[in-house]
Structure formats: C-alpha cells, structure tokens
Design an enzyme around this catalytic site. Structure first.
Site: not given
Ligand SMILES: *Cc1c(COP(=O)(O)O)cnc(C)c1O
Length: 358
Positions: A35, A255
């Site tokens: 899957k 950041y």
C-alpha cells in the site's frame, strides 16, 4: 544540473527481507503489503521485484491494483479497506480483486450486485482496535448472508492487532477474542502484520500480512533493531553538502536561530529539506552521515535545506556525500530522534526526489 538529492531502492535487499518474512511465516502464505506506493518505494518496482517470492499483494487503492494487473501480475490482490461504493464492484470482478468486508453496507452492496464471477472476500473482525471490522456478535449474521450469496467465492476471516509491537500489551487479548469469534467456522484466517509475524508464531494462521519489514525497518524498534531481525534497508536517501560556514561562539543557525554555537565550529548545509520528505520536526541532534561519518543535524529543518555539524569530520566540504537514512544509518534511528516511525519517513518521500534502483 539537478540538485544532488536522490533516493536509491535496493531491490536485492527487498528480496532478502521478503525471504526473512518467509522464514518466519513457515507454511503460512504471504500477502506482501505494498500500500501507499509500496511505503514510498515505488509500487510496480516493488511488486515486480517480489513477484516470484510472494503469494499475493495487499493494498488500498483500486488504481494500485489496476496498475499491478496492467504490469502483468496475476497474483491475488487484497484490498485492505474493501470497496467504497457499488460502482466499484464490476471492477473488483473484472480485475479479480479480493476485497476486505468490514461493514454491513459493503455486504449489502455485494449480495445485491450482478457479477459475472464469484468474488473471494476477507471478512474483518474487530477484536479491540476499534478501527475497521464487524463486532464478534455481528459475525454469524454476516457469514450466514455471505455463505448463501451467489456473488461470493471463498471466505477468509481476518483481524488486525493494535499492539503487536508493544512489550506490555502484545496480542493476547485480541487473539483470545478472535479465536472466540471464529471458533465455529472452518474458514482460513489472517491476523499478522510484521510485528506479529516476527513475535507471535501462535498467531500466524493461514495468511500473514507483512509490510514494513519488507522495506528493511524494524516493526518493533523498541524490542529489536532491523539488523537484529536480519532486515536490510531498501531505501537510502542521500544528498550532498552544498555550502560550509565557520561559526564562532554565539552564532545561530537557521530559521528561529534554534541552535547557538557554544564555540568555534564548522557547519555544512545539506540539499534536503521537508519538501523532500525529511521530517521538519527533527530536532538538533538527529543523526546523519557525512562522508560516512555519523554526526548530527543542527537547528530547524527548512523546506529545501538542513544544517549539519561538520566539526567531527575535518575532510568534509562542498560536495561531500550525505546519507539522511538507509544504508549505514537505520531509518528507525532517524525516526526515533524525530519522534515518529520509519513508516512515515518512507511514505513522505517527495515526488521531486529522483529515485534510482540498485
Ligand atoms: C498496513 C497493514 C499491514 C502491514 O503492517 P506492517 O506494520 O507494515 O507490517 C497489515 N495489515 C493491515 C490490515 C494493514 O493495514
């Protein structure tokens, strides 16, 4: 020139891991779970590599099942969430799919459909996970309806464990409930994901459903590493250093300036960020390899880049090879540092990352 980031998929490792699953499974047959684009490894690529080693493939999307048929695979294909509407049923018949039935509406759609062939079904029993499946009380009525339906071929009974990877809880309670629910029937049974397959022989039943172990990560990393289970990494995510800085005490990185140097140090910038699938929430200290040497990421992961500590690797510079996870650095270790699981790392691999087979 392309960015240096790339993923490599080691198909020999995938086949090795399938053989490990086969050793554990003994005489039980195997649904190789592919899957989610084979957990990010490439659906048709993975299925093709496993075709001569497995008994069937399990997935969720019709599109994935159809792609496998179009690739020429004739294996049984199990749809783990079944079908969603009655319009899906002609396709289930045409492509010879095996749907999981887990609620009454699906049973009603199936037994009122006009189909050219009998459809093999899995009937899912909810034994305590409370996600999909009929309650044990509802099972007799469901099975009675299916047994007399001309649309229905073979019937297999299945369940899914919530805690197969956990030391404390395990599968005992759910296994007892499942055995109680199916005691009056002689249908084949399927219970085990990877963790249950490697840990609980008594639950193997007729068909097992390994997923993550095929891709070389541990299904129960708190108990056993992938190496301890003889599993080999299939996906390696690699990139390069694209810039280097010398920092002084008090200089900050990235950041928010989440990391502050406490003395002179060298920092490298890696061409890999959260838009490539690297987890943004991985904190300072998450392991990473540069020139094959283990070091740590620094500060906040940005969209296209992350920063690493080059202080322990004097020879590293622009162009140095970097391994984010895979060969030499288990995805389980990166996942643990980032507060997630290997499954999420693999599935998140972004489309923009070029993939090569080795
Ligand atoms: C995904 C899935 C599996 C495979 O689980 P792993 O932990 O990856 O081995 C097995 N059964 C069902 C129903 C699943 O949804």
């Amino acid at each position: 020139m392309p960015r240096p980031i790339r993923a490599t998929i080691d198909l020999a490792a995938l086949r090795h891991n399938q053989a490990v699953a086969r050793r554990h499974a003994g005489s039980a047959r195997i649904w190789s779970v592919i899957k989610a684009n084979a957990y990010g490894h490439g659906l048709v690529r993975a299925a093709g590599a496993l075709a001569d080693l497995t008994d069937g493939f399990a997935m969720l999307d019709f599109d994935e099942a159809v792609a496998l048929r179009e690739a020429g695979l004739h294996h049984p294909l199990l749809l783990l969430e079944g079908f969603f509407q009655s319009e899906d049923l002609p396709l289930v018949a045409e492509y010879r799919l095996t749907p999981v039935l887990h609620h009454l509406e699906q049973v009603e759609m199936l037994i009122s459909a006009a189909l050219p062939v009998r459809v093999p079904v899995y009937v899912k029993v909810n034994t305590g996970m409370n996600r999909l499946g009929f309650s044990p009380d509802a099972l007799p009525t469901v099975l009675a309806a299916l047994k007399t339906a001309r649309q229905v071929g073979s019937i297999t009974l299945m369940t899914h464990f919530a805690d197969a990877d956990s030391e404390e809880r395990g599968i005992t309670e759910q296994l007892v409930r499942f055995r109680g629910a199916v005691a009056d029937y002689r249908h084949p049974v399927s219970l085990c994901n990877s963790a249950a397959l490697v840990r609980f022989r008594e639950a193997h039943g007729d068909w097992v459903r390994p997923g993550i172990m095929l891709y070389g990560a541990s299904p129960c990393p708190q108990l056993y590493s992938a190496a301890e289970l003889d599993l080999r990494p299939v996906m390696t995510l690699a990139s390069e250093i694209i810039a280097v800085h010398d920092l002084q005490r008090g200089d900050r990185v990235g950041y928010g300036g989440l990391f502050t140097a406490d003395g002179p140090m060298r920092v490298g910038v890696v061409a890999c960020g959260y838009a490539d699938g690297y987890p943004r929430h991985a904190p300072t200290g998450t392991p990473i390899l540069v020139e094959g040497v283990r070091t740590r990421i620094l500060g906040r992961v940005s969209m296209d880049m992350l920063c690493v500590d080059l202080t322990p690797i004097a020879r590293a510079g622009v162009g140095s090879p970097v391994t984010l996870w895979g060969s030499g650095l288990p995805a389980d270790e990166v996942a643990a540092a980032a507060g997630t699981i290997s499954y999420e790392l693999f599935c998140a691999l972004a489309r923009r990352v070029p993939v090569a087979e080795v």
